[in-house]
Design an enzyme around this catalytic site. Structure first.
Site, PDB file in Angstrom:
ATOM      1  N   ARG A   1       1.905  -2.863   2.486  1.00 12.77           N
ATOM      2  CA  ARG A   1       2.330  -3.072   3.869  1.00 12.77           C
ATOM      3  C   ARG A   1       3.298  -4.253   3.967  1.00 12.77           C
ATOM      4  O   ARG A   1       3.155  -5.237   3.237  1.00 12.77           O
ATOM      5  CB  ARG A   1       1.081  -3.373   4.702  1.00 12.77           C
ATOM      6  CG  ARG A   1       1.292  -3.527   6.205  1.00 12.77           C
ATOM      7  CD  ARG A   1       1.533  -2.217   6.859  1.00 12.77           C
ATOM      8  NE  ARG A   1       1.352  -2.277   8.301  1.00 12.77           N
ATOM      9  CZ  ARG A   1       1.864  -1.349   9.133  1.00 12.77           C
ATOM     10  NH1 ARG A   1       2.578  -0.333   8.663  1.00 12.77           N
ATOM     11  NH2 ARG A   1       1.654  -1.426  10.434  1.00 12.77           N
TER      12      ARG A   1
ATOM     13  N   THR B   1       8.356   7.273  10.133  1.00 20.89           N
ATOM     14  CA  THR B   1       7.456   7.354   8.980  1.00 20.89           C
ATOM     15  C   THR B   1       7.552   8.704   8.238  1.00 20.89           C
ATOM     16  O   THR B   1       8.162   9.652   8.729  1.00 20.89           O
ATOM     17  CB  THR B   1       6.007   7.038   9.424  1.00 20.89           C
ATOM     18  OG1 THR B   1       6.010   5.859  10.203  1.00 20.89           O
ATOM     19  CG2 THR B   1       5.050   6.862   8.292  1.00 20.89           C
TER      20      THR B   1
ATOM     21  N   THR C   1       6.828   4.021   5.438  1.00 22.55           N
ATOM     22  CA  THR C   1       7.441   3.830   6.759  1.00 22.55           C
ATOM     23  C   THR C   1       8.456   2.697   6.770  1.00 22.55           C
ATOM     24  O   THR C   1       8.419   1.817   5.894  1.00 22.55           O
ATOM     25  CB  THR C   1       6.319   3.513   7.787  1.00 22.55           C
ATOM     26  OG1 THR C   1       6.870   3.475   9.110  1.00 22.55           O
ATOM     27  CG2 THR C   1       5.641   2.181   7.500  1.00 22.55           C
TER      28      THR C   1
ATOM     29  N   GLU D   1       8.754   1.916  10.161  1.00 26.11           N
ATOM     30  CA  GLU D   1       8.254   1.817  11.534  1.00 26.11           C
ATOM     31  C   GLU D   1       9.087   2.700  12.465  1.00 26.11           C
ATOM     32  O   GLU D   1       9.017   3.890  12.364  1.00 26.11           O
ATOM     33  CB  GLU D   1       8.188   0.364  12.025  1.00 26.11           C
ATOM     34  CG  GLU D   1       6.976   0.064  12.927  1.00 26.11           C
ATOM     35  CD  GLU D   1       6.898   0.843  14.216  1.00 26.11           C
ATOM     36  OE1 GLU D   1       5.953   1.660  14.339  1.00 26.11           O
ATOM     37  OE2 GLU D   1       7.709   0.641  15.128  1.00 26.11           O
TER      38      GLU D   1
ATOM     39  N   GLU E   1       8.555  -3.492  11.093  1.00 24.38           N
ATOM     40  CA  GLU E   1       7.087  -3.325  11.086  1.00 24.38           C
ATOM     41  C   GLU E   1       6.352  -4.409  11.865  1.00 24.38           C
ATOM     42  O   GLU E   1       5.226  -4.193  12.339  1.00 24.38           O
ATOM     43  CB  GLU E   1       6.580  -3.285   9.644  1.00 24.38           C
ATOM     44  CG  GLU E   1       5.414  -2.347   9.435  1.00 24.38           C
ATOM     45  CD  GLU E   1       5.817  -0.904   9.604  1.00 24.38           C
ATOM     46  OE1 GLU E   1       5.126  -0.201  10.350  1.00 24.38           O
ATOM     47  OE2 GLU E   1       6.812  -0.472   8.999  1.00 24.38           O
TER      48      GLU E   1
ATOM     49  N   ASP F   1       4.442  -3.879  15.017  1.00 25.51           N
ATOM     50  CA  ASP F   1       3.096  -3.280  15.044  1.00 25.51           C
ATOM     51  C   ASP F   1       2.018  -4.337  15.317  1.00 25.51           C
ATOM     52  O   ASP F   1       0.843  -3.991  15.502  1.00 25.51           O
ATOM     53  CB  ASP F   1       2.781  -2.555  13.731  1.00 25.51           C
ATOM     54  CG  ASP F   1       3.406  -1.161  13.673  1.00 25.51           C
ATOM     55  OD1 ASP F   1       4.047  -0.753  14.655  1.00 25.51           O
ATOM     56  OD2 ASP F   1       3.256  -0.475  12.643  1.00 25.51           O
TER      57      ASP F   1
ATOM     58  N   SER G   1      -1.820  -0.884  11.299  1.00 25.55           N
ATOM     59  CA  SER G   1      -1.112   0.394  11.173  1.00 25.55           C
ATOM     60  C   SER G   1      -2.022   1.524  11.643  1.00 25.55           C
ATOM     61  O   SER G   1      -3.239   1.348  11.764  1.00 25.55           O
ATOM     62  CB  SER G   1      -0.751   0.611   9.708  1.00 25.55           C
ATOM     63  OG  SER G   1      -0.255   1.902   9.486  1.00 25.55           O
TER      64      SER G   1
ATOM     65  N   GLY H   1       3.384   7.388  14.118  1.00 30.43           N
ATOM     66  CA  GLY H   1       2.875   6.204  14.815  1.00 30.43           C
ATOM     67  C   GLY H   1       1.403   6.354  15.126  1.00 30.43           C
ATOM     68  O   GLY H   1       0.633   6.883  14.306  1.00 30.43           O
TER      69      GLY H   1
END
Ligand code: GLY
Length: 582
Positions: A114, A403, A421, A423, A440, A443, A467, A489
């Site tokens: 991530r 994604t 991803t 995002e 990202e 998020d 996520s 998403g």
């Protein structure tokens, strides 16, 4: 064991038309796979299979698998090509979560690649000078939303653990395509046209996607020498060539120099980036174990909670056309989303009640809320076993529907399920080294507190944003039977859950399961997919008290079912992906 196709056809007593079709399919697997998708049939194989979001990416993976590569090898090739031909969804500038079932040991490993908040990020990253949350796209576009990318490190880590093929050769197909050019797909062209205003804001991005000031059109040949150059660095230097040196420098320059909205990502953030092995989150569902990615993803927890809340209901008997099935699924999902909004964040920063949220007695208590006939008038988080002296305020986040998902089974019995991803579609719209940088960090919750109470998913330096990505592997009696996942998403959770129920409870094959019209409920409104049979649920769901919204639901579910008879692949008909196998 393999037979010449015509001999096999004759042996099976196929007609000459069917035999000719089989022979044609054998020499043109992409066409055969596309036809299967159009006819809502799964693609069948015996040895290996790859399902990805673009035919060129599936081809790159298939070639690796056919040459004896593992699923991890194939993933590297697939991801490198996706970053070129589906740049709006994932790439070197993004992050991913990967599940690996090891064919030899039977163990499941989950890797967290991530994106990560820079060390200079503060909880006020997405607030104005008065502390009010920014408007979403004000936060997204530019350098501010860019987290340290994790995908290159994840590709290298997976290859180091499980690869058999030469690392540099795996990047070759993407390098060749980037240099020789590839045809812009209909989906990419449509998305570029729809986002032209934002893509125009950053010079490198505008030059690539809007050459001569005009959006790329379907069928245009697109070259990306900068991407080829970055991949060559990765090929020779491994992930270090990305996280240090000129590639890292160009990322930092692009982020910090983004006009109007610069970010704080720095060289040190790239230099210290690490993939994290996390504990898999597995939840029982009837005769299956449904395994996925734990925090910082809410995916496996939410999917596991929804299924756990539905355990006591015979969805098979109710069936997919019964509004009662959807009342149960919809309200189970709302309950899971309420818990997700309060409790789920990066476990390296906040304690998350992972065990408590999936505890059967906790879920049984929550499931009692589903015993009525109508939509729950309101839904709030429960109290799973946890240190409740820790107070969290609710921090729902949406996560945007970009994604991509990759499912692979190799001939060694390894299974890979990876959701990847940047995002939002086109991420931050900032490019460096021929690839888009993620957004990202949006998020995270934009607010850090509510009424003085902290929000678990607030921005903190070095933290990974929550996520909804839900790469999933389903087991029965200890053996993997399904790999699945989707973009979308926060809708990912609903897409994956619905496909699981469709396949496991309703007996749909994987292609029918991924193609089924969507009905999902995250925060109260029931989203029904327009132009599908899900629209028929509108009136009965409204009569139960739901607000209903009909619109597009562009999932990208990619699934492989693994059975005694072989492999069956399903590629979401809403996108351009293909299943290829042998
Ligand atoms: N940005 C999509 C997700 O992580 O769910």
């Amino acid at each position: 064991m393999r037979f010449p196709v015509l001999a096999l056809a004759a042996f099976c007593g196929l007609t000459s038309v069917a035999a000719a079709q089989q022979a044609a399919d054998a020499v043109a697997p992409e066409a055969a796979s596309a036809r299967a998708k159009a006819e809502a049939r799964p693609v069948l194989a015996q040895d290996w299979m790859v399902v990805a979001a673009h035919p060129l990416a599936s081809r790159a993976g298939a070639d690796v698998l056919a040459a004896g590569g593992t699923a991890a090898d194939a993933m590297v090739a697939v991801q490198a090509v996706l970053g070129l031909v589906e740049p709006q969804s994932s790439g070197l500038g993004g992050g991913a979560f990967l599940l690996w079932h090891d064919g030899e040991t039977g163990a499941i490993t989950t890797l967290d690649g991530r994106e990560t908040a820079p060390l200079a990020a503060t909880p006020r990253l997405f607030q104005d000078s008065a502390g009010a949350p920014l408007a979403f796209f004000e936060a997204v576009v530019g350098g501010r939303s860019v987290g340290t990318p994790g995908t290159p490190a994840l590709m290298a880590d997976a290859h180091r653990r499980w690869g058999r093929s030469d690392w540099a050769l795996l990047l070759d197909p993407a390098i060749r395509l980037a240099e020789a050019g590839f045809a812009v797909s209909p989906r990419l062209a449509t998305l570029v046209a729809g986002d032209a205003e934002r893509l125009a804001l950053h010079p490198d991005t505008a030059a690539y996607f809007l050459p001569g000031g005009k959006p790329l059109a379907e069928g245009d040949t697109l070259h990306n020498p900068a991407y080829a150059a970055t991949l060559r660095v990765l090929a020779t230097q491994g992930a270090d060539g990305f996280y240090t040196g000129p590639v890292a420098d160009s990322i930092v320059t692009a982020v910090q120099g983004a006009a109007d909205n610069p970010g704080v990502l720095d060289k040190v953030d790239l230099a210290i980036y690490r993939v994290k092995e996390r504990e898999a989150v597995c939840a029982p569902y009837r005769v299956w174990q449904v395994c996925g990615m734990g925090p910082p993803s809410s995916g496996a927890l939410a999917v596991g909670q929804i299924l756990g809340l539905l355990q006591g209901h015979d969805l098979t008997a109710l069936g997919p056309d019964n509004p009662e099935s959807w009342r149960l699924i919809g309200d189970a999902s709302r309950l899971a989303f309420a818990d997700r909004g309060r409790y789920v964040a990066d476990t390296d920063f906040v304690p998350v009640p992972v065990q408590g949220m999936l505890d059967p007695s906790y879920l049984q208590g929550r499931a009692a809320l589903l015993l009525g006939d109508d939509a729950l008038p309101e839904v709030s988080p429960g109290t799973p076993a946890f240190d409740h002296t820790l107070l969290w305020a609710d921090g729902p986040t949406l996560e945007q529907p970009a994604t991509t998902h990759i499912s692979i089974v190799d001939s060694y019995g390894n299974v890979l399920s990876m959701t990847s991803t940047i995002e939002n579609a086109f991420g931050s719209r900032v490019m460096a080294g021929g690839f888009l940088l993620n957004n990202e960090l949006t998020d995270f919750s934009f607010r850090s507190h509510d009424g003085g109470v902290p929000i678990a998913n607030r921005v903190e330096p070095g933290k990974r944003p929550r996520s909804s990505m839900a790469p999933t592997i389903v087991y029965r009696d200890g053996a993997p039977v399904l790999a699945i996942g989707s973009p979308g998403g926060s809708s990912i959770i609903g897409y994956v859950t619905q496909a699981l129920i469709a396949h496991l409870d309703w007996g749909l094959d994987v292609q029918q399961a991924v193609g089924m019209g969507h009905a999902l409920n995250r925060f109260g409104v029931y989203d029904l997919e327009e132009g599908t049979s899900a629209e028929a649920l509108a009136a009965p769901l409204q009569a139960m008290g739901y607000e209903v919204k009909i619109g597009p639901q562009t999932s990208g579910l990619h699934a492989i079912a693994i059975g005694a008879d072989g492999l069956q692949g399903g590629a979401d008909p809403r996108r351009e992906g293909l299943a290829l196998g042998n």
